[in-house]
Design an enzyme around this catalytic site. Structure first.
Site, PDB file in Angstrom:
ATOM      1  N   LEU A  97       0.874  -1.167   0.000  1.00 30.70           N
ATOM      2  CA  LEU A  97       0.000   0.000   0.000  1.00 30.70           C
ATOM      3  C   LEU A  97       0.909   1.213   0.000  1.00 30.70           C
ATOM      4  O   LEU A  97       1.905   1.240   0.733  1.00 30.70           O
ATOM      5  CB  LEU A  97      -0.906   0.015   1.240  1.00 30.70           C
ATOM      6  CG  LEU A  97      -1.967  -1.091   1.333  1.00 30.70           C
ATOM      7  CD1 LEU A  97      -2.677  -1.019   2.679  1.00 30.70           C
ATOM      8  CD2 LEU A  97      -2.968  -0.981   0.197  1.00 30.70           C
ATOM      9  N   ASP A  98       0.587   2.219  -0.799  1.00 26.16           N
ATOM     10  CA  ASP A  98       1.493   3.354  -0.864  1.00 26.16           C
ATOM     11  C   ASP A  98       1.432   4.197   0.402  1.00 26.16           C
ATOM     12  O   ASP A  98       0.597   3.989   1.283  1.00 26.16           O
ATOM     13  CB  ASP A  98       1.254   4.197  -2.125  1.00 26.16           C
ATOM     14  CG  ASP A  98      -0.092   4.901  -2.141  1.00 26.16           C
ATOM     15  OD1 ASP A  98      -0.469   5.509  -1.127  1.00 26.16           O
ATOM     16  OD2 ASP A  98      -0.768   4.866  -3.184  1.00 26.16           O
ATOM     17  N   PHE A  99       2.322   5.150   0.491  1.00 30.14           N
ATOM     18  CA  PHE A  99       2.529   5.942   1.704  1.00 30.14           C
ATOM     19  C   PHE A  99       1.239   6.602   2.190  1.00 30.14           C
ATOM     20  O   PHE A  99       0.971   6.668   3.396  1.00 30.14           O
ATOM     21  CB  PHE A  99       3.602   7.008   1.430  1.00 30.14           C
ATOM     22  CG  PHE A  99       4.028   7.795   2.633  1.00 30.14           C
ATOM     23  CD1 PHE A  99       4.786   7.214   3.635  1.00 30.14           C
ATOM     24  CD2 PHE A  99       3.693   9.135   2.755  1.00 30.14           C
ATOM     25  CE1 PHE A  99       5.200   7.942   4.742  1.00 30.14           C
ATOM     26  CE2 PHE A  99       4.093   9.871   3.850  1.00 30.14           C
ATOM     27  CZ  PHE A  99       4.846   9.279   4.849  1.00 30.14           C
ATOM     28  N   THR A 149      -1.909   5.645   1.501  1.00 28.20           N
ATOM     29  CA  THR A 149      -3.054   4.734   1.503  1.00 28.20           C
ATOM     30  C   THR A 149      -3.073   3.946   2.802  1.00 28.20           C
ATOM     31  O   THR A 149      -2.033   3.501   3.285  1.00 28.20           O
ATOM     32  CB  THR A 149      -2.982   3.769   0.304  1.00 28.20           C
ATOM     33  OG1 THR A 149      -3.024   4.525  -0.908  1.00 28.20           O
ATOM     34  CG2 THR A 149      -4.141   2.794   0.311  1.00 28.20           C
TER      35      THR A 149
END
Length: 317
Positions: A165-167, A169
């Site tokens: 999951l990106d930073f 999210t």
């Protein structure tokens, strides 16, 4: 809740949570995990002092590259490449492809001694409610907070993230001590659904919504949602539920950007058979019981070695 894809295996269903639990803050009812999620009385990062280290028992001889992967050091392919490059040593000698190692052998990867998890020990699997502002990587040039500092500590092996999951999210992140199991959970052939709650800025025209279902062209190929549902809100606080069967980098955000819409908040609420438990607060973890892990392994065609040891009590991390 979105129905399970017929193409997906049905591993380790979780029990229904008791009613009356509060949902994670700011998560709309339609965006919260529900249905088959087990209540998750996890602990936050601030309670790490109460975590205990697991002592791993010795096991039977195994292929080196497989053992390294199942211990969370990397994928099998990566381990084979390191062996071929002479960067892995066994008892002081360079390892070779196909080599078998036994308990008591000293194995070094890039000059560092590693402890390995032999297969008579079941892998561990946890559900982590990732908050925004954490990166799913141990190597970040910007030295931002990472998810691994919030996870249970181990004396052997390490946690392997199932996708990322990106930073910015938040939401459900699966992790396992088995690189092999993690790779299967990510492999495209299993077609595991990823479901997200999405909040956007502004309106979403009908034609833009249809484009997202039909497919939009991204830098790395065509992408489309498997489902798209309204989930409440109005104005600058409109929510949608979307799902897809792959996990490319920032794919959901890039898809909305491709139709001229900005995502202001993104939460993963489901990964395959696992739903984000409503009682699992941000920064908390929940560990699957051994019976659930065994069921998952059977459904993914993985052998289960019986150690003859008494089962470990399920616990929150």
């Amino acid at each position: 809740m979105l129905a399970e894809s017929a193409r997906s295996p049905r591993p380790a269903a979780l029990a229904t949570p008791p009613r009356g639990r509060r949902r994670p803050p700011e998560l709309p009812e339609s965006a919260a995990g529900a249905g088959n999620a087990r209540p998750a009385p996890g602990t936050g990062a601030g309670e790490s002092a109460r975590r205990t280290r697991h002592q791993e028992a010795a096991g039977k001889p195994e292929r080196l590259h497989k053992l390294l992967a199942n211990s969370g050091i990397g994928s099998r392919r990566e381990m084979e490449a390191l062996i071929a490059a002479g960067r892995i040593h066994v008892n002081g000698e360079p390892a070779h492809l196909g080599q078998t190692v036994s308990p008591g052998d000293r194995i070094k990867v890039n000059g560092k001694l590693v402890q390995l998890r032999f297969s008579d020990r079941l892998p561990r699997i946890i559900l982590y409610h990732k908050p925004e502002g954490e990166i799913v990587s141990r190597n970040d040039p910007e030295h931002r907070p990472n998810v691994f500092t919030s996870l249970p500590r181990m004396s052997v092996g390490r946690w392997v993230a199932v996708g990322r999951l990106d930073f910015n999210t938040s939401g459900l992140l699966l992790l396992s001590t088995s690189g092999d199991l993690a790779n299967r959970l990510m492999h495209p052939r299993y077609q595991l659904v990823r479901e997200y709650a999405v909040r956007i800025l502004g309106d979403l025209p009908d034609d833009a919504r249809q484009r997202l279902l039909d497919g939009v062209e991204l830098d790395d190929g065509l992408a489309k949602f498997a489902s798209f549902q309204e989930a409440g809100g109005e104005g600058a606080n409109r929510w949608f539920r979307v799902s897809l069967f792959e996990g490319r980098n920032r794919e959901v955000r890039r898809m909305f950007e491709a139709v001229g819409v900005v995502v202001s908040r993104l939460i993963r609420v489901r990964y395959g058979p696992f739903v984000l438990p409503p009682s699992l607060k941000r920064g908390q973890v929940y560990e699957l019981a051994e019976a659930e892990v065994k069921k998952l392994m059977v459904d993914f065609g993985m052998a289960i070695a019986e150690s003859g040891r008494p089962p470990r009590r399920p616990r929150s991390a």
